[in-house]
Design an enzyme around this catalytic site. Structure first.
Site, PDB file in Angstrom:
ATOM      1  CG  ASP A 148      25.602 -52.419 101.945  1.00 46.96           C
ATOM      2  OD1 ASP A 148      24.969 -52.478 103.018  1.00 46.96           O
ATOM      3  OD2 ASP A 148      25.037 -52.426 100.825  1.00 46.96           O
ATOM      4  CD  GLU A 194      22.531 -53.737  97.976  1.00 50.37           C
ATOM      5  OE1 GLU A 194      21.341 -54.017  98.240  1.00 50.37           O
ATOM      6  OE2 GLU A 194      23.150 -52.801  98.508  1.00 50.37           O
ATOM      7  CG  HIS A 213      18.831 -49.109  98.055  1.00 51.61           C
ATOM      8  ND1 HIS A 213      18.791 -49.689  99.300  1.00 51.61           N
ATOM      9  CD2 HIS A 213      17.903 -48.114  98.060  1.00 51.61           C
ATOM     10  CE1 HIS A 213      17.868 -49.074 100.030  1.00 51.61           C
ATOM     11  NE2 HIS A 213      17.331 -48.119  99.306  1.00 51.61           N
ATOM     12  CG  ASP A 226      23.884 -48.656 100.315  1.00 45.69           C
ATOM     13  OD1 ASP A 226      23.799 -47.518  99.795  1.00 45.69           O
ATOM     14  OD2 ASP A 226      22.919 -49.433 100.398  1.00 45.69           O
TER      15      ASP A 226
END
Ligand SMILES: [Zn+2]
Length: 480
Positions: free
Chosen positions: A10, A12, A147, A152
């Site tokens: 994952d 960000e 998040h 995640d």
């Protein structure tokens, strides 16, 4: 069997655009059989993080200020993911972002990809929503730090474990199988092709037995397009058969789609592959030219091949593959407009000054026998064929069309004169060589169509001088 080395990933980011936005955090849960390795790092994106993104992820500029850049992490990330199947929720997003970060560094990154959104849809089609929050609720996933990248990634790993125990490994495999289809390459083809093909635009060449050139094609994604020739699911039998006849594949990468189209068109004409039926060399390419025989008396004349100089205003109408096609087109225009076939030179009358056949059946208004003034006939002819008029080359001299890939920041300059592609420069240093080339430009219908369409969209162009003393002018005078 499901793949046994899986990397749940994952990211960000600073936003949703994989070209202009950057990664701020990476989390990887790498699963190799029973061994689970967790790794994560904040990443200094080298740009601002919009406040609403900060609010969503909790990642602030202060947190990433001292974090390593993607560049300094790239090799480690590449090693961590090598040999693993890439699993992510809405994988296209994470995979695309990561690929672009590698691309900026001129590094290749490629993996088999499984998307858990697709997986969830396939296994639980009765549900409407498949975002991570819905999955958490539906499957009672254990949330740690929503998040954030590693948390995640951990959630996706949890989801995977859940479906592996229920509905079970077989159902899981069935649901991801179609995402992992690896086309079977014919045995005589180098299997390395599968990994070497880039996800980039370009042109590919298929060679058959005895290294005979079979086919040239282009794509915005060479890998997908080439492999589709070997995918048994493909509906096109002709494509599949072509794939089976292929012994060697070559490809040339281009910066973008225009470059791929121009190169494909040129190579097909130069090399004439056996299976490219539609774009064969057009020896008989012709156009109607209006010639003023006497003041106000315009007649059409067919001009062929090398006489088709479109660099100036030569009053050319239509592009036809053959004399036959051109004649049929002119005849049908004459019929629709009651023009005289004899005056147009498409019919012989019994003797000079005698009426044409059309006049007798009211298809001609009598220009052949002076009943209609020849000036009037000329004017009607011009308006009837006006929409066929070929676009004049509006730039005087040669131009360079700049095609740029914003991610890799690579750019090509396609040198064009009079709707003919003279060559493509990968840097400005290549320009003089292309402009001085003695090879005469060859006009062809595909390139004409391609360029008129492309230039109508107002790309960035550079004006070039015809001689070696070329100069560049960065502005596009046609812009606003
Ligand atoms: Zn007539």
């Amino acid at each position: 069997m499901t793949p046994d080395r899986l990397a749940f990933v994952d990211l960000e980011t600073t936003g949703a655009n994989p070209v202009s936005d950057r990664i701020t955090e990476i989390g990887i849960v790498a699963v190799d059989g029973d061994r689970v390795t967790r790794w994560n790092s904040l990443v200094n994106p080298g740009c601002r993080i919009p406040p609403y993104i900060q609010a969503l992820t909790g990642i602030t500029p202060a947190m990433v200020a001292d974090a390593p850049s993607f560049e300094s992490l790239a090799v480690e990330i590449q090693e961590r993911l090598a040999g693993y199947t890439f699993v992510a929720h809405n994988a296209r997003f994470d995979y695309g972002f990561l690929k672009n970060e590698f691309k900026r560094l001129s590094m290749r990154f490629q993996a088999d990809v499984i998307c858990t959104v697709k997986l969830s849809r396939k296994l639980f089609p009765g549900f409407h929503r498949h975002n991570l929050d819905s999955l958490i609720e539906r499957h009672g996933l254990h949330v740690n730090d929503r998040h954030r990248a590693l948390a995640d990634a951990e959630l996706i790993w949890q989801f995977w474990q859940q479906v592996r125990s229920h509905p079970g490994p077989e159902a899981l495999y069935e649901a991801i199988r179609y995402q992992l289809i690896r086309p079977t390459l014919p045995p005589h083809l180098d299997p390395g092709v599968h990994d070497d093909l880039p996800d980039l635009p370009g042109v590919y060449l298929f060679y058959g037995e005895g290294d005979v050139l079979l086919y040239i094609g282009k794509s915005v994604n060479l890998r997908q397009r080439v492999l589709s020739h070997f995918n048994a699911d493909t509906k096109a039998f002709r494509e599949l058969r072509l794939g089976q006849q292929t012994y060697r594949i070559e490809w040339r990468e281009t910066v973008g789609e225009l470059g791929a189209l121009l190169l494909e068109s040129r190579l097909i004409k130069e090399l004439q592959p056996a299976h490219n039926k539609h774009l064969r060399k057009n020896e008989e390419l012709c156009s109607w030219q209006l010639v003023e025989m006497a003041p106000g008396d315009y007649r059409p004349r067919l001009v062929f091949g090398e006489d088709l100089d479109l660099a100036g205003d030569n009053g050319l109408y239509g592009l036809f593959k053959s004399r036959r096609e051109a004649t049929l087109a002119m005849k049908s225009i004459a019929e629709a407009n009651q023009l005289c076939l004899a005056v147009l030179g498409l019919e012989k009358t019994a003797a000079a000054g005698r009426a044409c056949f059309g006049y007798q059946v009211h298809q001609c208004k009598g220009a052949c026998i002076g009943k209609e003034a020849i000036g009037m006939h000329s004017a009607r002819l011009m308006s009837a064929i006006a929409k066929l008029k070929l676009k004049e080359w509006p730039y005087g001299g040669p131009i360079g069309i700049v095609e740029r890939d914003e991610v890799s920041e690579r750019q090509d300059i396609h040198v064009v004169l009079g709707w003919c592609h003279l060559g493509t420069a990968h840097s400005e240093a290549d320009l003089p060589g292309i402009l001085e080339s003695r090879r005469p430009p060859v006009f062809d219908r595909d390139t004409y169509k391609l360029l008129t369409k492309h230039l109508a969209a107002k790309p960035r162009i550079i004006r070039l001088a015809r001689n070696a003393d070329w100069r560049t002018d960065k502005s596009n005078p046609d812009r606003d």
